[in-house]
Design a protein around this motif. Structure first.
Motif, short mmCIF file in Angstrom:
data_model
loop_
_atom_site.label_atom_id
_atom_site.label_comp_id
_atom_site.label_asym_id
_atom_site.label_seq_id
_atom_site.Cartn_x
_atom_site.Cartn_y
_atom_site.Cartn_z
N ASP A 87 0.71 -1.26 -0.06
CA ASP A 87 -0.01 0.11 0.03
C ASP A 87 0.75 1.33 -0.34
OD1 ASP A 87 -2.67 -1.22 0.13
OD2 ASP A 87 -1.96 -1.87 2.17
N VAL A 88 1.92 1.15 0.42
CA VAL A 88 3.06 2.31 0.56
C VAL A 88 4.23 1.93 0.13
CG1 VAL A 88 4.20 3.94 2.28
CG2 VAL A 88 1.63 3.38 2.42
N CYS A 89 5.06 2.62 -0.63
CA CYS A 89 6.28 2.79 -0.90
C CYS A 89 7.06 3.85 -0.49
CB CYS A 89 6.74 2.05 -2.13
SG CYS A 89 8.41 1.61 -2.51
N ALA A 127 11.54 -4.92 10.19
CA ALA A 127 10.02 -5.37 9.94
C ALA A 127 9.20 -5.43 11.34
CB ALA A 127 9.97 -6.97 9.59
N ALA A 128 8.00 -4.91 11.07
CA ALA A 128 6.76 -4.65 12.16
C ALA A 128 5.42 -4.99 11.76
CB ALA A 128 6.95 -3.52 12.96
N ARG A 129 4.66 -6.21 12.48
CA ARG A 129 3.49 -6.64 12.12
C ARG A 129 2.57 -5.71 12.32
NH1 ARG A 129 0.47 -10.63 10.55
NH2 ARG A 129 -1.75 -11.08 11.84
N ASP A 130 2.79 -4.83 13.58
CA ASP A 130 2.04 -3.71 14.05
C ASP A 130 2.60 -2.56 14.48
OD1 ASP A 130 -0.15 -2.24 15.35
OD2 ASP A 130 -1.08 -3.88 16.33
N ILE A 131 2.79 -1.58 13.51
CA ILE A 131 3.62 -0.52 13.61
C ILE A 131 3.43 0.15 14.96
CG2 ILE A 131 4.49 1.44 12.65
CD1 ILE A 131 3.40 0.69 9.84
N GLN A 132 2.06 0.64 15.11
CA GLN A 132 1.82 1.61 16.27
C GLN A 132 2.19 0.83 17.65
OE1 GLN A 132 -0.31 1.21 13.76
NE2 GLN A 132 -0.12 3.25 12.77
N ARG A 133 2.01 -0.59 17.68
CA ARG A 133 2.44 -1.27 19.02
C ARG A 133 4.03 -1.49 19.21
NH1 ARG A 133 -1.93 -3.17 21.77
NH2 ARG A 133 -3.77 -3.47 20.39
N HIS A 134 4.54 -1.10 18.23
CA HIS A 134 6.23 -1.36 18.27
C HIS A 134 6.74 -0.15 19.18
CE1 HIS A 134 10.43 -1.67 17.00
NE2 HIS A 134 9.88 -2.86 16.64
N PRO A 135 7.90 -0.52 20.19
CA PRO A 135 8.12 0.46 20.92
C PRO A 135 9.03 1.53 20.40
CG PRO A 135 9.27 -1.86 21.17
CD PRO A 135 7.95 -1.88 20.48
N HIS A 184 -1.88 2.84 8.38
CA HIS A 184 -0.99 1.44 7.90
C HIS A 184 -0.74 0.58 9.11
CE1 HIS A 184 -0.99 4.31 4.52
NE2 HIS A 184 -1.26 3.30 3.88
N LYS A 185 -0.70 -0.55 9.00
CA LYS A 185 -0.26 -1.43 9.99
C LYS A 185 1.02 -2.22 10.27
CE LYS A 185 -4.61 -1.11 11.65
NZ LYS A 185 -4.91 0.20 12.06
N SER A 186 1.56 -2.49 9.05
CA SER A 186 2.62 -3.12 9.01
C SER A 186 3.80 -2.67 8.25
CB SER A 186 2.39 -4.57 8.19
OG SER A 186 1.76 -5.60 8.95
N TYR A 187 5.14 -2.80 8.61
CA TYR A 187 6.25 -1.99 7.98
C TYR A 187 7.46 -2.99 7.65
CZ TYR A 187 10.53 0.93 8.75
OH TYR A 187 11.44 1.62 8.36
N THR A 192 1.86 -1.65 4.81
CA THR A 192 0.51 -2.03 4.35
C THR A 192 -0.50 -1.94 5.23
OG1 THR A 192 0.48 -4.26 5.69
CG2 THR A 192 1.48 -4.39 3.18
N ARG A 193 -1.87 -1.70 4.94
CA ARG A 193 -2.83 -1.27 5.57
C ARG A 193 -3.21 -2.48 6.50
NH1 ARG A 193 -5.10 1.15 0.73
NH2 ARG A 193 -4.70 3.29 1.03
N GLU A 194 -3.11 -3.48 5.84
CA GLU A 194 -3.56 -4.86 6.70
C GLU A 194 -2.32 -5.26 7.48
OE1 GLU A 194 -6.60 -5.91 7.18
OE2 GLU A 194 -7.25 -4.16 5.66
#
Length: 147
Positions: A22-24, A71-79, A92-95, A114-116
């Motif tokens: 979804d993003v680059c 890599a992060a599956r859930d960006i906002q929860r990553h410290p 967006h959720k993943s990175y 990615t959004r998901e």
């Protein structure tokens, strides 16, 4: 800047489509300042262009700081999550981010999102490195022509 912002945008748009994300986003590195600048994105708000962050900020800073993929599956929860104001990245959720090198020096960071929620596997990292090498080749060719 050796390549126009529009040319860089065209490159990241092509990479986004090729990778099915979804993003680059492309960040250029300023090693002497230990900072990164968003120079092209497809998927984030255009208001993010020109935003800077230090190597100590966020997941992208971690890529530059550690010189390896992050890599992060859930960006906002990553410290180490860091929100870039005006980017609209909160949707967006993943990175996945990788460093881009030329002659052993950090040239920038290439990021996909990615959004998901998505778990990025070794094959995803390998694919991002593959397209990243093509982008580095194009950037360095443009630098040589300009210099």
């Amino acid at each position: 800047m050796p390549l126009s912002r529009q040319t860089l945008r065209t490159h990241v748009s092509g990479l986004r489509a090729e990778l099915g994300v979804d993003v680059c986003t492309l960040y250029l590195a300023y090693p002497a300042e230990r900072s990164l600048e968003i120079v092209a994105t497809d998927g984030l708000s255009d208001g993010a262009i020109g935003a800077r962050l230090s190597y100590d900020q966020g997941l992208t800073g971690k890529v530059a700081r550690t010189d390896g993929p992050v890599a992060a599956r859930d960006i906002q929860r990553h410290p180490e999550y860091f929100h870039i104001e005006g980017s609209d990245e909160e949707q967006h959720k993943s990175y996945l981010g990788i460093p881009l090198h030329h002659d052993g020096a950090l040239l920038g960071v290439l990021v996909v999102q990615t959004r998901e929620k998505k778990t990025f596997f070794a094959r995803d990292i390998k694919a991002l490195y593959s397209v990243g090498r093509k982008l580095v080749d194009e950037l360095t060719e443009a630098l040589q022509q300009a210099g």
